[in-house]
Design a protein around this motif. Sequence first.
Motif: not given
Length: 119
Positions: A93-115
């Motif tokens: 499952v592939y997820y899009c994410a928004a993170l405040i900067r490289y190397g940190v845990r994302p603050d937001y995630w999408g619902q995911g899409t199966q590949v």
Amino acid sequence: QVQLVESGGGLVQAGDSLRLSCAASGRTVSRYTMGWYRQAPGKDREFLAAIRWTDGNTKHADSVKGRFTISKDNAKVMVYLQMNSLKTEDTAVYYCAALIRYGVRPDYWGQGTQVTVSS
């Protein structure tokens, strides 16, 4: 708040290509770096690539470098993951994410899409 919606997943054969899309929205979305992650069954979520809205600077994980490429369209507020030479082990499952900067845990995630990559 940031909203992320992925699309473009599906069933492909080994060696095929696929492009995932992420539609990003929200008043603060431009403050974030955008990333792609994946999670295969029984495995931890894995970082794949990230890109900055401001200057287009990118990072790619060594495991996918040369096969996967992240890109963006600022006007459409879209982020893409071009995946070439797909392998069965790319199934996840592939997820899009928004993170405040490289190397940190994302603050937001999408619902995911199966590949799913078949041999």
